[in-house]
Design a protein around this motif. Structure first.
Motif, PDB file in Angstrom:
ATOM      1  N   LEU A  86      -7.956  -3.273   1.948  1.00  0.00           N
ATOM      2  CA  LEU A  86      -8.209  -2.412   0.623  1.00  0.00           C
ATOM      3  C   LEU A  86      -9.089  -1.800  -0.371  1.00  0.00           C
ATOM      4  O   LEU A  86      -9.644  -0.583  -1.127  1.00  0.00           O
ATOM      5  CB  LEU A  86      -7.663  -3.963  -0.702  1.00  0.00           C
ATOM      6  CG  LEU A  86      -5.990  -4.466  -0.254  1.00  0.00           C
ATOM      7  CD1 LEU A  86      -5.833  -5.967  -1.240  1.00  0.00           C
ATOM      8  CD2 LEU A  86      -5.249  -3.186  -0.124  1.00  0.00           C
ATOM      9  N   ILE A 134      -1.120  -1.089  -5.334  1.00  0.00           N
ATOM     10  CA  ILE A 134      -2.254  -1.860  -5.178  1.00  0.00           C
ATOM     11  C   ILE A 134      -2.672  -2.661  -6.055  1.00  0.00           C
ATOM     12  O   ILE A 134      -3.779  -4.448  -5.445  1.00  0.00           O
ATOM     13  CB  ILE A 134      -3.373  -0.733  -4.651  1.00  0.00           C
ATOM     14  CG1 ILE A 134      -3.083   0.325  -3.818  1.00  0.00           C
ATOM     15  CG2 ILE A 134      -4.695  -1.196  -4.602  1.00  0.00           C
ATOM     16  CD1 ILE A 134      -2.953  -0.114  -2.428  1.00  0.00           C
ATOM     17  N   MET A 167       0.902  -1.413   0.108  1.00  0.00           N
ATOM     18  CA  MET A 167      -0.178  -0.243  -0.252  1.00  0.00           C
ATOM     19  C   MET A 167       0.555   1.223   0.306  1.00  0.00           C
ATOM     20  O   MET A 167       0.524   2.243  -1.062  1.00  0.00           O
ATOM     21  CB  MET A 167      -1.283   0.095   1.196  1.00  0.00           C
ATOM     22  CG  MET A 167      -2.132  -1.260   1.292  1.00  0.00           C
ATOM     23  SD  MET A 167      -3.495  -0.556   2.276  1.00  0.00           S
ATOM     24  CE  MET A 167      -2.853  -0.700   3.302  1.00  0.00           C
ATOM     25  N   TRP A 210      -8.103  -8.736   4.602  1.00  0.00           N
ATOM     26  CA  TRP A 210      -7.514  -7.118   3.904  1.00  0.00           C
ATOM     27  C   TRP A 210      -8.018  -7.060   2.743  1.00  0.00           C
ATOM     28  O   TRP A 210      -8.079  -5.632   2.129  1.00  0.00           O
ATOM     29  CB  TRP A 210      -5.757  -8.533   3.483  1.00  0.00           C
ATOM     30  CG  TRP A 210      -5.410  -8.917   5.043  1.00  0.00           C
ATOM     31  CD1 TRP A 210      -4.970  -8.081   5.513  1.00  0.00           C
ATOM     32  CD2 TRP A 210      -4.090  -9.768   4.861  1.00  0.00           C
ATOM     33  NE1 TRP A 210      -3.875  -8.925   6.401  1.00  0.00           N
ATOM     34  CE2 TRP A 210      -3.947  -9.951   6.421  1.00  0.00           C
ATOM     35  CE3 TRP A 210      -4.138 -10.915   3.550  1.00  0.00           C
ATOM     36  CZ2 TRP A 210      -2.426 -10.634   6.794  1.00  0.00           C
ATOM     37  CZ3 TRP A 210      -2.207 -11.955   4.247  1.00  0.00           C
ATOM     38  CH2 TRP A 210      -2.613 -11.639   5.414  1.00  0.00           C
TER      39      TRP A 210
END
Length: 464
Positions: free
Chosen positions: A186, A208, A145, A182
């Motif tokens: 995201l 990403i 990230m 996760w």
């Protein structure tokens, strides 16, 4: 620093390869090794996570860091920099040297951590416990990230994918739920348009898309027909359309488009993304009309990925060769919803020929990769011939490239038995003397292109 990490990784790999059941020797030093990797990553992360890592030098921010930086880069050049006479020892640390040292170190950290997760596979008792797996996963998430350097997050993807493959199939409910958590993190991050976001809005969203790929590639294919993959694709398509995006930067839309582009390109997800190709094409074409350049740029890359996914890689240097095309009948039987969408959108942009229409070129680009078939429209009402009148109108465009691609599309979609009559009609429509010119020069050029490309196409077919 990265040399030592590489040696540790190779030694562990050889040890396990020679004695696959002897992972127990690592139990006492696993935590120490993980901490060593995290400490090394924390040292180099200010460089690989900098907004401009290619020209960044840490001493610019900390004047007292020059000596330690020289020790780090030139560790192999001298045993102790302090023992070398200042007059005889002079080095210049460049940003390129620092960057290479940092991203290769991050690469070795990622590969070593990924290898540690694989060492637990197939053992009666796992080498890594639940807190250690969670710690490694958090490290990969933070890195993907925040990292800006492509070498760092591309190679971190390999280690993270190994971890996710392990977690998706883990019997521990806590560990098994981590990939789902996760994914939610995201999606929440890319949906946010906050100024405090740590995500990179440039560099094709940096790490990403790789984070999404690593998690989704690991999902077992038989796990409720990959429901998490489908849910993510639906959410990304919604964001990519701009639905609910109210911020001035359109960053969530750009992130969604970049992630979709990566997922459509991924060969491992070829069969899974097929049901979403039609929606992806619609999103890409509609995005060409956006007022934001970043959205149009991302839509262009998305359309390129979709064209490759639909028609495959080039089999001939000539992009419009029949080897690189698909029959209109096959195309619209695979993606029936695109017939009405492309036709309706082409009708709209044809009525606005005086203004530049970016989506017009995108539609013509797809149509130029189709060719007419003998059975076109026989078993359905979705015929490629429906587009021909509007393509001929596009040949009158003020934009030269639009006229060219429209003429190519017309040459491909016109049935062979109608080519002669069409070319004859076009030639007869040309003015015979300067005094009789009542149409624009752009229209005349478009007519000549409509005559030229069908003839050249037929000549190339007959010579092969």
């Amino acid at each position: 620093m990265y040399g030592l990490l590489y040696c540790i990784r190779v030694l562990l790999k050889d040890k396990i390869a020679n004695q696959p059941a002897s992972a127990s020797f690592m139990e006492n030093s696993t935590e120490e090794l993980i901490q060593l990797c995290l400490d090394a990553a924390s040292v180099v992360s200010p460089v690989v996570c900098n907004t401009s890592p290619e020209g960044y030098l840490p001493v610019d921010d900390d004047k007292g860091a020059s000596v330690s930086l020289e020790c780090l880069v030139f560790k192999n050049s001298a045993d102790d920099v302090s023992d070398v006479d200042e007059g005889s020892y002079s080095v210049t640390v460049t940003p390129q040297m620092v960057l290479v040292c940092c991203w290769v170190t991050m690469k070795e950290v990622s590969l070593l951590l990924g290898q540690l997760t694989q060492m637990s596979k197939g053992q009666s008792s796992q080498l890594l416990d639940s807190p250690q797996m969670t710690k490694i996963g958090r490290f990969f998430m933070d890195l993907l990230m925040q990292a800006r350097h492509r070498g760092a997050f591309e190679l971190s993807y390999n280690g993270f994918e190994q971890l996710c493959n392990q977690l998706w199939r883990n019997s521990d409910k806590v560990l098994n739920s981590l990939p789902r958590q996760w994914l939610q993190v995201l999606l929440s991050e890319i949906s946010s348009d906050s100024e405090n976001s740590q995500l990179c809005a440039t560099r094709r969203s940096a790490g990403i898309p790789f984070a999404f790929q690593a998690i989704l590639n690991g999902e077992p294919p038989l796990q409720s027909e990959r429901q998490h993959f489908k849910a993510v694709m639906e959410k990304l398509l919604t964001l990519a359309k701009g639905d609910g995006v109210t911020g001035p930067t359109f960053t969530p839309q750009v992130h969604a488009l970049n992630v979709l582009c990566a997922l459509y390109r991924d060969s491992k997800l070829g069969e899974d993304v097929f049901p979403f190709i039609a929606d992806g094409v619609k999103v890409a074409i509609l995005g060409f009309d956006s007022q934001k350049w970043s959205v149009r740029n991302s839509c262009m890359m998305l359309l390129n990925a979709l064209v490759t996914r639909i028609f495959g890689v080039k089999r001939s240097k000539d992009e419009h060769s029949k080897k690189n095309q698909m029959s209109g009948r096959e195309f619209f039987s695979r993606f029936p919803s695109l017939h009405g969408f492309l036709l309706d959108h082409l009708k709209i942009v044809t009525k606005q020929m005086n203004n530049l229409q970016p989506s017009q070129f995108a539609i013509l680009l797809i149509l130029s990769r189709l060719y007419s078939s003998t059975f076109d429209g026989v078993d359905s009402n979705q015929s490629s011939a429906d587009f021909i009148p509007y393509i001929r109108e596009c040949c009158k465009s003020n934009v030269w490239k639009t006229r060219t691609i429209a003429a190519r599309a017309l040459a491909s979609l016109t049935p062979t038995n109608k080519l002669v009559s069409m070319v004859t009609e076009l030639i007869n429509s040309l003015p015979t003397s300067p005094s009789l010119i009542t149409i624009s020069q752009n229209t005349i050029h478009g007519i000549l292109l409509q005559v030229c490309y069908p003839v050249l196409t037929q000549i190339s077919y007959q010579t092969k």
